[in-house]
Design a protein around this motif. Structure first.
Motif, mmCIF file in Angstrom:
data_model
loop_
_atom_site.group_PDB
_atom_site.id
_atom_site.type_symbol
_atom_site.label_atom_id
_atom_site.label_comp_id
_atom_site.label_asym_id
_atom_site.label_seq_id
_atom_site.Cartn_x
_atom_site.Cartn_y
_atom_site.Cartn_z
ATOM 1 N N ALA A 213 31.006 -21.626 15.497
ATOM 2 C CA ALA A 213 30.662 -19.590 15.664
ATOM 3 C C ALA A 213 29.710 -19.392 16.526
ATOM 4 C CB ALA A 213 30.216 -19.816 14.369
ATOM 5 N N GLY A 214 28.585 -19.805 16.873
ATOM 6 C CA GLY A 214 27.405 -19.352 17.812
ATOM 7 C C GLY A 214 28.126 -19.575 19.483
ATOM 8 N N VAL A 215 29.228 -20.175 19.726
ATOM 9 C CA VAL A 215 29.379 -20.876 21.400
ATOM 10 C C VAL A 215 29.624 -19.707 22.120
ATOM 11 C CG1 VAL A 215 30.841 -21.622 23.293
ATOM 12 C CG2 VAL A 215 30.398 -22.558 20.722
ATOM 13 N N GLY A 216 28.603 -18.866 22.277
ATOM 14 C CA GLY A 216 29.143 -17.575 23.186
ATOM 15 C C GLY A 216 28.870 -16.633 22.771
ATOM 16 N N ASN A 217 28.571 -16.571 21.353
ATOM 17 C CA ASN A 217 28.186 -15.570 20.704
ATOM 18 C C ASN A 217 26.675 -15.817 19.673
ATOM 19 O OD1 ASN A 217 30.688 -14.495 20.622
ATOM 20 N ND2 ASN A 217 31.264 -16.230 19.080
ATOM 21 N N MET A 218 26.508 -14.010 19.720
ATOM 22 C CA MET A 218 24.478 -13.733 19.040
ATOM 23 C C MET A 218 25.200 -13.930 17.746
ATOM 24 S SD MET A 218 21.630 -11.315 19.892
ATOM 25 C CE MET A 218 19.841 -11.858 18.718
ATOM 26 N N ILE A 219 25.508 -14.684 17.055
ATOM 27 C CA ILE A 219 25.177 -15.492 15.511
ATOM 28 C C ILE A 219 25.099 -16.075 15.030
ATOM 29 C CG2 ILE A 219 27.334 -13.618 15.533
ATOM 30 C CD1 ILE A 219 29.373 -15.310 14.887
ATOM 31 N N GLY A 220 24.860 -16.025 13.997
ATOM 32 C CA GLY A 220 24.668 -17.031 12.902
ATOM 33 C C GLY A 220 25.591 -17.962 12.173
ATOM 34 N N PRO A 221 25.535 -19.128 11.189
ATOM 35 C CA PRO A 221 26.855 -19.484 10.762
ATOM 36 C C PRO A 221 26.522 -18.599 9.452
ATOM 37 C CG PRO A 221 24.504 -21.173 10.499
ATOM 38 C CD PRO A 221 24.895 -20.049 11.788
ATOM 39 N N LYS A 222 24.985 -17.968 9.332
ATOM 40 C CA LYS A 222 25.503 -17.131 8.219
ATOM 41 C C LYS A 222 26.069 -15.672 8.380
ATOM 42 C CE LYS A 222 22.509 -20.155 5.361
ATOM 43 N NZ LYS A 222 21.427 -20.708 4.789
ATOM 44 N N SER A 223 26.533 -15.519 9.895
ATOM 45 C CA SER A 223 26.069 -13.699 9.852
ATOM 46 C C SER A 223 27.675 -12.683 9.113
ATOM 47 C CB SER A 223 26.250 -13.638 11.357
ATOM 48 O OG SER A 223 24.756 -13.917 11.766
ATOM 49 N N PRO A 224 28.215 -12.361 9.160
ATOM 50 C CA PRO A 224 29.096 -11.985 8.281
ATOM 51 C C PRO A 224 30.265 -11.100 9.519
ATOM 52 C CG PRO A 224 27.969 -10.249 7.331
ATOM 53 C CD PRO A 224 26.990 -11.477 8.498
ATOM 54 N N GLY A 225 31.333 -12.347 9.306
ATOM 55 C CA GLY A 225 32.366 -11.901 10.489
ATOM 56 C C GLY A 225 32.173 -13.798 11.551
ATOM 57 N N SER A 226 31.209 -14.090 11.220
ATOM 58 C CA SER A 226 31.359 -15.809 12.041
ATOM 59 C C SER A 226 32.787 -16.462 11.498
ATOM 60 C CB SER A 226 29.990 -15.824 11.584
ATOM 61 O OG SER A 226 29.394 -16.888 10.352
ATOM 62 N N ALA A 227 33.372 -16.663 10.569
ATOM 63 C CA ALA A 227 34.158 -16.917 10.282
ATOM 64 C C ALA A 227 35.160 -17.141 10.927
ATOM 65 C CB ALA A 227 34.643 -16.757 8.533
ATOM 66 N N TRP A 228 35.091 -15.650 11.544
ATOM 67 C CA TRP A 228 36.620 -15.032 12.611
ATOM 68 C C TRP A 228 35.947 -15.886 13.389
ATOM 69 C CZ3 TRP A 228 41.423 -14.576 13.544
ATOM 70 C CH2 TRP A 228 41.618 -13.993 15.207
ATOM 71 N N ALA A 229 35.215 -16.217 14.427
ATOM 72 C CA ALA A 229 34.570 -16.759 15.458
ATOM 73 C C ALA A 229 35.117 -18.250 15.235
ATOM 74 C CB ALA A 229 33.310 -16.364 15.540
ATOM 75 N N THR A 230 34.761 -19.179 14.370
ATOM 76 C CA THR A 230 34.747 -20.522 13.670
ATOM 77 C C THR A 230 36.079 -20.811 14.328
ATOM 78 O OG1 THR A 230 33.131 -20.062 12.570
ATOM 79 C CG2 THR A 230 34.292 -22.030 12.396
ATOM 80 N N LEU A 231 36.490 -19.961 13.735
ATOM 81 C CA LEU A 231 38.232 -20.105 13.670
ATOM 82 C C LEU A 231 39.391 -20.186 14.677
ATOM 83 C CD1 LEU A 231 39.723 -21.238 10.955
ATOM 84 C CD2 LEU A 231 37.794 -20.606 10.587
#
Length: 551
Positions: A213-231
């Motif tokens: 999720a955090g690859v290239g993005n300024m988010i953490g694993p507990k940030s809303p919407g980070s599920a999409w970045a992971t998938l």
């Protein structure tokens, strides 16, 4: 894509289409247009073609994949249709991914399901049992996801007859999606940790998947919407649902990532694509709402009825297009596109490869570590994000450690190694401080973590190239150094990327298109934005008479 008859050009500097920027998407788009018969020119501002997918010999004998460093996302359709392997693209796979957890524990992720289950079971037998169900979930959504990647986003707000037909056609195509619509909604709304908690109880296992999720993005694993970045990463790294297209090279591109763009350039030239280096475009010329050509920094003018920008959307509309040619409010939307980056890259030349503490050849099932992720658990990943959220670099950054010289002898002198370090987080701007004074402190935090997991490694370093977001911005002309052009968050996806009403690769100016990662579906070396943009351009060419006015 249908083949079109090439236009005749009697004037030097006159083309059917001009591509601004020779990054991989620009080359993909240019390759398709040239293959369709359009006289196409690529203008690249740097002295090397490839954008972020380049190989450079920074130190004698040491070759770095300077920015992008893994061949994990190239779309099989692009690979097949542009015949990239015919033009020299080869890949060699890394060994199974090694994830050090502590001095005694590690996790191994493998393409072999039983192997991964065996390692998951060391942390949770229950999770190991559920792993096949998780894969089945991904397999259920995978074909839909891959189909959406190749779609031109619809505009649900338009009410004209053409838009109605397009929107209805889109909805009809996906009429059988059924309950999977709810699964996809979860991905857009949940955090990576919330989503993965439905499957796995172990924080080690959840950290492995949410790492992406955090690859290239300024988010953490507990940030809303980070599920999409992971998938997004998991899906684009797998050829799920692509059985009719064929596989694509995966792993390390032999010779570095420049091999990808060199193959794209060679493929395009086969069909007449022209590429000019050291040719920075400084303005897009227009007349009566239509593009007419471009002007470069050295004063040269090139004419074409089609201009395609592979540059960042903010660069295109803030720097190259006259604001008076744009609709009211459009530029404000572009400027709101989120690009604040925290991604960093360090390319290392060293005497010895990292020797990870706790690595056990027999227990791991791999001969040596060629690729590793350092991000032991969810709290570790979240704390790294917290540091950046409050304006500072991570005291304990997570990172990918790639050692291409172990599987590709062309990357370093015999007995020496090249290491790709990539991770998060290092904010584009620091709070009450400057990177001029904090660069060394950040590098020390990276090396301290690496030495924790591979004791003494830093003492083997010969030299390194440190790339922080301001460096990436300066070299690649990417606003705030965002390697994906902009956040891969749900509010910047599909018909909102880069801005509403213009997600179909077209722009307010007639004949001006975009083909870069600012567009759907976003970043990574996939070639999909370039492919999709070319399709839309050729569709317009086939329907319009204005392009043929010069015949």
């Amino acid at each position: 894509m249908s083949r079109t008859t090439a236009m005749k050009s009697s004037n030097r500097g006159q083309y059917d289409a001009i591509i601004i920027g020779g990054g991989h998407n620009g080359l993909v788009c240019g390759g398709y247009l040239a293959r369709a018969g359009l006289k196409t020119l690529v203008l690249e501002r740097r002295p090397i073609v490839g954008g972020a997918a380049v190989t450079e010999e920074i130190l004698p004998g040491f070759k770095y994949s300077v920015f992008s460093y893994g061949l994990g996302h190239l779309h099989p359709k692009v690979n097949k249709e542009l015949e990239l392997e015919k033009y020299g693209l080869k890949a060699v796979k890394h060994n199974d991914l090694f994830v050090p957890i502590s001095a005694k524990e590690f996790f191994v992720y493998s393409g072999d399901v039983a192997t991964t289950q065996r390692h998951i079971a060391r942390f949770s037998p229950k999770d190991a049992a559920r792993y096949p169900d998780f894969l089945a979930y991904l397999a259920d959504l995978g074909p839909i996801f891959h189909q959406l990647l190749l779609e031109t986003p619809i505009d649900p707000s338009k009410r004209d007859w053409r838009s109605f037909k397009e929107n209805f056609s889109f909805l009809w195509k996906y009429r059988k999606i059924g309950d999977r619509i709810y699964k996809m909604a979860d991905l857009f709304t949940q955090s990576a940790d919330d989503f993965l908690s439905q499957w796995f109880e172990s924080t080690v296992v959840r950290a492995h998947f949410s790492y992406w999720a955090g690859v290239g993005n300024m988010i953490g694993p507990k940030s809303p919407g980070s599920a999409w970045a992971t998938l997004y990463y998991l899906f684009t790294m797998a050829d799920v649902g692509m059985a009719n297209v064929g596989p694509s090279p995966r792993g390390h591109a032999v010779g570095g990532m420049g091999a990808v763009t060199q193959a794209l350039a060679a493929s395009g030239r086969k069909f007449g694509l022209e590429i000019r280096l050291d040719s920075e475009v400084t303005s897009v010329e227009t007349h009566n709402g239509r593009v007419t050509g471009v002007v470069t920094a050295d004063g040269l003018e090139y004419s074409a009825p089609i201009i395609v920008s592979n540059a960042h959307c903010k660069v295109l509309f803030d720097d190259l297009v006259d604001e008076r040619d744009l609709p009211s409010g459009f530029l404000d939307e572009i400027r709101r596109f989120k690009t604040f980056s925290t991604a960093w890259k360090i390319n290392v030349a060293c005497d010895t490869a990292p020797r990870f503490v706790g690595f056990n050849r027999a227990k791991s099932g791999i001969e040596e570590v060629t690729f590793a992720h350092i991000g032991p658990d969810i709290d570790y990943l979240e704390r790294a994000y917290d540091d950046a959220k409050y304006g500072w670099y991570s005291s304990k950054p997570w990172m990918s450690v790639g050692i291409p010289s172990l599987i590709d002898s062309t990357m370093a002198p015999a007995g020496k190694h090249v290491i790709n370090l990539y991770g998060g987080h290092a904010p584009y701007e620091l709070k009450n401080a400057s990177w001029d004074t904090e660069r060394e402190g950040f590098v020390k935090s990276v090396m301290d973590v690496l030495d924790d997991f591979s004791p003494g490694f830093s003492s083997s370093i010969i030299d390194m190239q440190v790339l922080l977001p301001p460096d990436i911005e300066r070299i690649l002309n990417l606003p705030q150094g965002h390697i994906l052009h902009g956040e891969m968050s749900p509010d910047q996806q599909f018909f909102k990327r880069p801005v509403p009403h213009y997600s179909d690769y077209r722009t307010p100016l007639h004949g001006l298109y975009q083909c870069g990662s600012s567009c759907h579906p976003g970043g990574c070396v996939s070639g999909i934005p370039g492919h999709n943009a070319a399709r839309e351009i050729l569709l317009d060419v086939s329907k319009s008479k204005w392009l043929w006015a010069r015949k």
